[in-house]
Design a protein around this motif. Structure first.
Motif, PDB file in Angstrom:
ATOM      1  N   UNK A  39      20.861  28.132  41.623  1.00  0.00           N
ATOM      2  CA  UNK A  39      21.468  27.863  40.310  1.00  0.00           C
ATOM      3  C   UNK A  39      20.534  27.089  39.387  1.00  0.00           C
ATOM      4  N   UNK A  40      19.256  26.966  39.745  1.00  0.00           N
ATOM      5  CA  UNK A  40      18.299  26.217  38.951  1.00  0.00           C
ATOM      6  C   UNK A  40      17.109  27.117  38.570  1.00  0.00           C
ATOM      7  N   UNK A  41      16.325  26.582  37.611  1.00  0.00           N
ATOM      8  CA  UNK A  41      15.141  27.313  37.185  1.00  0.00           C
ATOM      9  C   UNK A  41      14.060  27.231  38.241  1.00  0.00           C
ATOM     10  N   UNK A  42      13.221  28.243  38.230  1.00  0.00           N
ATOM     11  CA  UNK A  42      12.065  28.259  39.138  1.00  0.00           C
ATOM     12  C   UNK A  42      10.856  28.707  38.346  1.00  0.00           C
ATOM     13  N   UNK A  43       9.690  28.282  38.846  1.00  0.00           N
ATOM     14  CA  UNK A  43       8.476  28.632  38.120  1.00  0.00           C
ATOM     15  C   UNK A  43       7.400  28.992  39.114  1.00  0.00           C
ATOM     16  N   UNK A  44       6.776  30.132  38.879  1.00  0.00           N
ATOM     17  CA  UNK A  44       5.669  30.554  39.727  1.00  0.00           C
ATOM     18  C   UNK A  44       4.440  30.782  38.867  1.00  0.00           C
ATOM     19  N   UNK A  45       3.314  30.512  39.461  1.00  0.00           N
ATOM     20  CA  UNK A  45       2.069  30.728  38.745  1.00  0.00           C
ATOM     21  C   UNK A  45       1.501  32.124  39.006  1.00  0.00           C
ATOM     22  N   UNK A  46       2.280  32.966  39.654  1.00  0.00           N
ATOM     23  CA  UNK A  46       1.798  34.322  39.959  1.00  0.00           C
ATOM     24  C   UNK A  46       1.461  35.063  38.669  1.00  0.00           C
ATOM     25  N   UNK A  83       3.982  44.305  36.438  1.00  0.00           N
ATOM     26  CA  UNK A  83       4.380  42.908  36.257  1.00  0.00           C
ATOM     27  C   UNK A  83       5.764  42.646  36.824  1.00  0.00           C
ATOM     28  N   UNK A  84       6.661  43.605  36.688  1.00  0.00           N
ATOM     29  CA  UNK A  84       8.028  43.399  37.186  1.00  0.00           C
ATOM     30  C   UNK A  84       8.051  43.213  38.704  1.00  0.00           C
ATOM     31  N   UNK A  85       7.354  44.111  39.411  1.00  0.00           N
ATOM     32  CA  UNK A  85       7.345  44.025  40.877  1.00  0.00           C
ATOM     33  C   UNK A  85       6.682  42.728  41.357  1.00  0.00           C
ATOM     34  N   UNK A  86       5.499  42.411  40.794  1.00  0.00           N
ATOM     35  CA  UNK A  86       4.718  41.270  41.300  1.00  0.00           C
ATOM     36  C   UNK A  86       5.417  39.947  41.014  1.00  0.00           C
ATOM     37  N   UNK A  87       5.866  39.759  39.761  1.00  0.00           N
ATOM     38  CA  UNK A  87       6.466  38.473  39.394  1.00  0.00           C
ATOM     39  C   UNK A  87       7.835  38.311  40.046  1.00  0.00           C
ATOM     40  N   UNK A  88       8.618  39.427  40.149  1.00  0.00           N
ATOM     41  CA  UNK A  88       9.911  39.339  40.817  1.00  0.00           C
ATOM     42  C   UNK A  88       9.726  38.949  42.282  1.00  0.00           C
ATOM     43  N   UNK A  89       8.772  39.564  42.976  1.00  0.00           N
ATOM     44  CA  UNK A  89       8.535  39.217  44.380  1.00  0.00           C
ATOM     45  C   UNK A  89       8.141  37.751  44.519  1.00  0.00           C
TER      46      UNK A  89
END
Length: 910
Positions: free
Chosen positions: A418-425, A398-404
């Motif tokens: 400097x802002x939040x981001x959201x991925x659906x990965x 999970x660390x590798x996939x979500x960080x990438x």
């Protein structure tokens, strides 16, 4: 307010499937069909933040100037410390080398000492070990008695009563054995007294017989004066040569004995010194307990935010905090929980040797990412543990996939800086029931600085998050519902100069997975764990610091004492070897000196005998036939008396041997009975003592103390055991010397007895010679002639005891063999301490008391030698027999035979 690290006051969250009507102002409310992002920032707030940042920068520049001065001073301190450290390290290396060398020498010396002790005598070790074992057993027995007092008391009383009966029975048996031993001892004493009396009578009778035989032999011998004189001269030369050799051997022996005494004195001195060194070694503690110079204390937050002067500067990972701790002024309310974030931890840049942060293709090095993520995980889980919550997990998958996915998304558009981001990965097959994200900022240049920034912003999120309505705080303490797994994905986004608060965005995603697949069907916990990759967990940071206050190190004084003891032990071993060698040399020289003096005594005795023989040759012709007859009658009477005395002696010897055997048997039985009685009494005493001990806890405790003291005494006894064995060996040597002296005297007595027998046989031969002369006289008388020698006043020249090659061997006797290869004395060595003294006798020095010669381990055998009585010279064979059967013809032939001898002259009988 100074601010070294700026932290965004923002957080995002994803609501559950049902939505969140009352979402936090810093959160993102998410339904499956609609996404709305709400942030608290605006242009006015941003301008205020910029102004504060500039003010902070100005203050930071002033701080840097102050810090430069401190750095310069600190650099000098560091250099001094480095010099001192190098010097200490050099000394430590030298000490390590010396310690290894000394340890090697110690091991070698101990091995040499043990080999020497084993080779010399194992008795002392066995005795000392037995004493130690006995003492330890006594100690254990005392402990067992204390622990089992109540259970063993009744049995001990029974055993004691039973043993009382055994002792009484043994006492009765011993009294009977004592009575029997006394009776046999009395009988033996009487028999021995009778034996001594008969022995004395037998010795007197034997001496009387020998004296009579000697007197007769002296009368019958007619030795040649010339031959006797020649023998005296030869024997005198032998005495002179033997005297010279004896003097040389005595001198060598005296030197060897002095050398042995000197070496023994040195041995005694070294033994005393070794004992003192051992006492010193025993009193010196082997190790010292000291303050631990390597103890590392992990940093704690300053009481006041930004108080760098009073902070514990962090110079290495070992000083980093592994838990979050609330700063004092926040806890007491002096500092508000709202407002700008600040620093409570500070880096010591002079000591910071960590790696520089690496950026490749716009991203931080993956290994550095993992290390910083582990540190974040460690602090977050420690904070959760403080609040009674289970730890979050971090897996490679999970660390590798979500960080990438997150970094790719953030790199794609500057709006995420400097802002939040959201991925659906979602690298799993599980349904995501909610997410949250925290962001911090920093300008770290090294790994240590980055970790300190992480510690600071997590401390702020945990304890100073009121401006964000505790959104960051709540994300850190997300509860883990049943059937859910929360994974954490810490990462660092490199934003460079784009960032308003620094070149690093510290992003942490919290992802809540439910135990159901993407379609909403439930899965097993095992399937869920496998799906998130829990078979490859990323672990937290392990605390490897040495937090002991004290350390134990070897005491140099003990090492010195050990070295002194080992040196003395080595010298003592060498001295023991020297004494052994000197003892062997002294024994050899003593033996040689003893033998030389024995040879001298023998030569002197032979000289005395030859002088006596010369005197006998001179006086031999003065006695008459009547005197010979009277001496023969005296010898016959003495012989009969000696035979009776010897018979009485044999009978008394037999009786004495029998009574002595009875006495020995009775004494053995008495000793056995006494031993059994003593053993029974000892057991009785032990049992009664045990009853007493079981009756009193205090006495048992006293016994335990005594047993422990006995262990110490047993250890001391080990040292004295060797000396005791050596004394016993000396006593044995002395006893063996006395036995050897007695055996030597016995051998000499037997030799003298055989010599006397030879003398008797020679005397008998002389009688034959005298009879032949008588016969010749009769022959001369019958022929009317008397043969007169020109030296008629001198004895006829004869050499007695000279055997002819053709002589008969039918009268042989047993004499000690001259073959020294078969002499045996049971391995006994004899040394005499009696000094040599001399007395005057016929103008020569005669030893009257010499040391007993040492005999080798050989068996004394006997061989057949012809006696003078069985020998006959040629001239004796030519003589006719005496008796009434002689004829006139034989008389005439005898007369003609003697008349033809040259040098004779005749005169007519008157």
């Amino acid at each position: 307010m100074k601010k070294n690290v700026s932290i965004a006051v923002a957080a995002t969250a994803v609501a559950t499937l049902a939505g969140a009507e009352n979402a936090h102002a810093d959160q993102v409310t998410d339904a499956q069909s609609n996404n709305v992002v709400v942030t608290p920032s605006n242009e006015v707030a941003n301008q205020e933040t910029l102004n504060q940042a500039k003010e902070t920068q100005k203050q930071a520049e002033q701080n840097k100037a102050d810090a430069d001065l401190q750095v310069k001073s600190a650099e000098q301190d560091v250099k001094s410390s480095q010099d001192a450290t190098k010097q200490a390290q050099d000394q430590l290396s030298k000490n390590n080398v010396d310690a290894k060398q000394k340890q090697a020498e110690l091991d070698a010396a101990k091995q040499a000492e043990q080999n020497a002790k084993d080779a010399i005598n194992n008795q002392a070790d066995n005795l000392a070990q037995a004493q130690k074992d006995a003492a330890k057993q006594a100690e254990q027995n005392a402990k067992d008695a204390i622990n089992n007092q109540a259970d063993n008391l009744a049995q001990a009383q029974k055993d004691a009563a039973k043993q009382d009966d055994v002792v009484a029975q043994k006492q009765t048996q011993t009294d009977a054995a004592q009575k029997q031993a006394d009776e046999t001892k009395t009988a033996n004493k009487q028999a021995q007294t009778e034996k001594q009396a008969n022995d004395a009578k037998a010795d007197a009778a034997q001496k009387k017989q020998k004296q009579a035989q000697t007197e007769l032999d002296n009368v019958k011998k007619a030795p040649s004066i010339d031959a006797a004189q020649k023998q005296v001269t030869q024997n005198q030369k032998q005495v002179d040569d033997a005297t010279k050799i004896a003097q040389q051997k005595d001198a060598a022996n005296k030197s060897a004995q002095q050398d042995l005494a000197d070496k023994k004195a040195k041995q005694t001195d070294l033994l005393a010194k070794q004992k003192d060194a051992k006492a010193k070694l025993d009193k010196t503690p082997k190790q010292l307990v000291e303050k631990n110079p390597n103890k590392v204390t992990r940093a704690t937050p300053t009481d006041k935010a930004g108080d760098a002067k009073n902070a514990q500067l962090i110079g290495s990972d070992a000083e980093l905090p592994l838990t979050l701790k609330e700063p004092k002024e926040l806890a007491t309310g002096v500092e508000k929980r709202s407002g700008d974030y600040a620093n409570w931890y500070f880096v010591d840049k002079n000591r910071d040797k960590s790696a520089k942060l690496q950026v490749k293709n716009g991203r931080m090095d993956i290994n550095q990412q993992r290390e910083l993520a582990q540190y974040s995980l460690t602090l977050i889980n420690a904070y959760r543990k403080q609040n009674g919550l289970p730890p979050l997990i971090m897996t490679e998958k999970t660390w590798q996939a979500i960080m990438d996915a997150q970094l790719t998304l953030r790199d794609s558009d500057d709006k995420y800086v400097d802002q939040h981001s959201r991925t659906k990965a979602n690298p799993t097959d599980l349904f995501r029931s909610g997410t949250a994200q925290n962001i911090g900022f920093g300008n770290a240049q090294t790994m240590l600085e980055a970790k300190v920034e992480i510690a600071n912003y997590l401390t702020a999120m945990a304890y100073k998050d009121l401006d964000s309505a505790n959104g960051h705080h709540d994300a850190l303490l997300m509860p883990v519902e049943k059937g859910h797994i929360i994974v954490i994905v810490p990462m660092v986004d490199y934003v460079g100069s784009k960032g308003a608060h620094g070149q690093w965005n510290y992003v942490t995603d919290f992802i809540d997975y439910a135990d159901m697949d993407l379609t909403g069907d439930p899965v097993t916990p095992e399937e869920a764990a496998k799906s998130v990759g829990m078979d490859q967990m990323i672990p937290e940071v392990v605390d490897t610091n040495d937090d002991n206050d004290t350390i134990t190190r070897d005491n140099p004084a003990y090492a010195q004492a050990q070295a002194e003891y080992d040196q003395l032990t080595t010298e003592l071993n060498a001295a023991n070897t020297a004494v052994t060698e000197a003892q062997a040399t002294a024994t050899k020289t003593q033996t040689e000196a003893t033998q030389a003096n024995a040879d001298l005594a023998q030569a002197q005795a032979q000289l005395d005998e030859s002088k006596a023989a010369l005197q006998s040759a001179i006086d031999a012709d003065n006695l008459t036939s009547a005197q010979i007859k009277a001496l023969q009658e005296k010898l016959a009477a003495a012989t009969a008396e000696n035979q009776q005395a010897q018979a009485d002696k044999a009978a008394s010897d037999a009786r004495a041997a029998k009574t002595e055997a009875n006495d020995v048997s009775a004494q053995n039985e008495l000793a056995q009975s006494r031993s059994e009685l003593a053993e029974a009494k000892a057991k009785q005493s032990a049992l009664h003592a045990r009853v007493a001990e079981l009756s009193s806890t205090k006495e048992l405790n006293d016994r335990l103390v005594q047993a422990q003291a006995a262990i110490a005494e047993a250890e001391k006894a080990q040292i004295h055991a060797t000396a005791a064995v050596e004394q016993a060996q000396a006593n044995l040597t002395q006893a063996q010397s006395a036995l050897k002296a007695a055996q030597t005297k016995l051998a000499e007595a037997k030799h003298n007895q055989a010599a006397a027998k030879d003398a008797l046989d020679a005397a008998k031969q002389a009688v034959k010679d005298a009879q032949a002369k008588v016969y010749q006289d009769r022959l001369n008388k019958d022929g009317g002639l008397e043969i007169i020698s020109p030296d008629e006043d001198k004895a006829n020249p004869q050499v007695p005891n000279e055997s002819h090659p053709d002589a008969k061997q039918d009268g042989q006797v047993e004499l000690p063999s001259e073959d020294t290869d078969n002499i045996s004395t049971n391995g006994t060595h004899v040394e005499s301490e009696t000094p040599n003294t001399t007395e005057k006798h016929v103008g020569v020095q005669t030893p009257t008391d010499v040391t007993t010669p040492k005999t080798s381990d050989k068996d004394i055998t006997s061989k057949k030698v012809p006696t003078p009585s069985t020998q006959m010279t040629k001239s004796e064979k030519q003589l006719p027999n005496t008796g009434s059967s002689q004829t006139g013809l034989l008389t005439i032939l005898g007369s003609l035979l003697f008349a033809s001898v040259s040098g004779l002259w005749f005169r007519k009988r008157q």
